[in-house]
Write a protein that holds these residues in place. Structure first.
Motif, PDB file in Angstrom:
ATOM      1  N   PRO A 225       0.829  -1.205   0.000  1.00  0.00           N
ATOM      2  CA  PRO A 225       0.000   0.000   0.000  1.00  0.00           C
ATOM      3  C   PRO A 225       0.858   1.247   0.000  1.00  0.00           C
ATOM      4  N   PRO A 226       0.273   2.409  -0.317  1.00  0.00           N
ATOM      5  CA  PRO A 226       1.018   3.670  -0.153  1.00  0.00           C
ATOM      6  C   PRO A 226       1.559   3.786   1.271  1.00  0.00           C
ATOM      7  N   ARG A 227       2.648   4.473   1.408  1.00  0.00           N
ATOM      8  CA  ARG A 227       3.350   4.493   2.692  1.00  0.00           C
ATOM      9  C   ARG A 227       2.495   5.015   3.831  1.00  0.00           C
ATOM     10  N   ASP A 228       1.672   6.045   3.580  1.00  0.00           N
ATOM     11  CA  ASP A 228       0.904   6.612   4.693  1.00  0.00           C
ATOM     12  C   ASP A 228      -0.363   5.814   4.999  1.00  0.00           C
ATOM     13  N   ARG A 229      -0.787   4.944   4.080  1.00  0.00           N
ATOM     14  CA  ARG A 229      -1.937   4.059   4.251  1.00  0.00           C
ATOM     15  C   ARG A 229      -3.220   4.806   4.617  1.00  0.00           C
ATOM     16  N   LYS A 230      -3.306   6.070   4.227  1.00  0.00           N
ATOM     17  CA  LYS A 230      -4.540   6.831   4.401  1.00  0.00           C
ATOM     18  C   LYS A 230      -5.496   6.504   3.265  1.00  0.00           C
TER      19      LYS A 230
ATOM     20  N   GLN B 225      -7.478   8.239   1.294  1.00  0.00           N
ATOM     21  CA  GLN B 225      -7.410   8.980   0.040  1.00  0.00           C
ATOM     22  C   GLN B 225      -6.188   8.578  -0.776  1.00  0.00           C
ATOM     23  N   SER B 226      -5.087   8.288  -0.104  1.00  0.00           N
ATOM     24  CA  SER B 226      -3.895   7.825  -0.812  1.00  0.00           C
ATOM     25  C   SER B 226      -4.136   6.467  -1.464  1.00  0.00           C
ATOM     26  N   LEU B 227      -4.889   5.631  -0.777  1.00  0.00           N
ATOM     27  CA  LEU B 227      -5.203   4.312  -1.331  1.00  0.00           C
ATOM     28  C   LEU B 227      -6.030   4.436  -2.600  1.00  0.00           C
TER      29      LEU B 227
ATOM     30  N   ASP C 212      -6.291   7.253  -4.556  1.00  0.00           N
ATOM     31  CA  ASP C 212      -5.541   7.985  -5.580  1.00  0.00           C
ATOM     32  C   ASP C 212      -4.518   7.097  -6.283  1.00  0.00           C
ATOM     33  N   SER C 213      -3.950   6.148  -5.569  1.00  0.00           N
ATOM     34  CA  SER C 213      -2.939   5.265  -6.145  1.00  0.00           C
ATOM     35  C   SER C 213      -3.546   4.067  -6.858  1.00  0.00           C
TER      36      SER C 213
ATOM     37  N   ALA D 273     -10.060   9.079   8.090  1.00  0.00           N
ATOM     38  CA  ALA D 273      -8.877   9.953   8.121  1.00  0.00           C
ATOM     39  C   ALA D 273      -8.264   9.977   9.503  1.00  0.00           C
TER      40      ALA D 273
END
Length: 209
Positions: A155-160, A162-164, A166-167, A203
């Motif tokens: 997963p994206p590093r911040d695992r938030k 919205q990042s999930l 967006d990626s 969030a």
């Protein structure tokens, strides 16, 4: 049905060609022991065929969505052929029977969704809804509070959330579908050194299992 111990496990369809899949799936489920596991498999290449044909033939949203759901019934059967001690189920009764007999239920979700995901808040017929959201909705239907996403990537590093989205790690509808969940975890099953990672359901929120 005792729902307190149910964990829904979504296995990405892209993992079906992983030679070590049965062993790595067993290891992921062992991490969740002694919960009741229900596995849902993504459409993988079967869903991709439908997506390409939809682009050519311009089916209605309902028609393409229905065909995509049918592809999940197919991949459920494929996984069941690979995992000893598993069985394809279609509804609550099938899940309960599998658990009581000590077998791993793999859900062919079409029938459950047609009968129990109805009304104004039913999953929309859209390519924005993938098996991630379907697994989250099945968890809600069955009263499960935990979802494990088995993926082919980290997963994206911040695992938030919205990042999930967006990626492309999860689909665009997933934040809504996952609202009822207490916790979401993910493992990169292609990496035999990968550890379970918590995903922020909301969030700034990273509740544990």
């Amino acid at each position: 049905m005792n729902t307190r111990e149910i964990v829904v496990v979504k296995l990405g369809g892209s993992l079906l060609d992983l030679r070590e899949l049965p062993e790595r799936l067993a290891a992921a489920l062992a991490w969740l022991f002694p919960r009741r596991h229900l596995v849902i498999v993504g459409g993988g290449g079967a869903a991709d065929v439908i997506r390409r044909l939809d682009h050519v033939h311009q089916w209605t949203k309902d028609a393409s969505h229905a065909l995509a759901i049918r592809s999940l019934d197919l991949t459920a059967s494929i996984l069941a052929s690979l995992v000893t001690g598993s069985i394809v189920v279609e509804d609550r009764a099938g899940c309960l029977a599998a658990w009581e007999s000590g077998r791993l239920p793999i859900l062919a979700p079409r029938r459950l969704l047609e009968t129990e995901d109805r009304g104004a808040d039913a999953l929309p017929s859209s390519w924005d809804v993938t098996t991630d959201s379907i697994a989250a909705r099945v968890a809600r239907i069955l009263g499960a509070r935990t979802l494990l996403l088995l993926k082919s990537v980290d997963p994206p590093r911040d695992r938030k959330m919205q990042s999930l989205v967006d990626s492309g790690f999860v689909d665009a509808f997933f934040p809504i579908a996952a609202e009822s969940l207490a916790s979401v975890w993910t493992i990169n099953l292609r990496d035999d050194r990968s550890q379970p990672h918590p995903i922020a359901v909301e969030a700034g929120d990273e509740r544990g299992l």
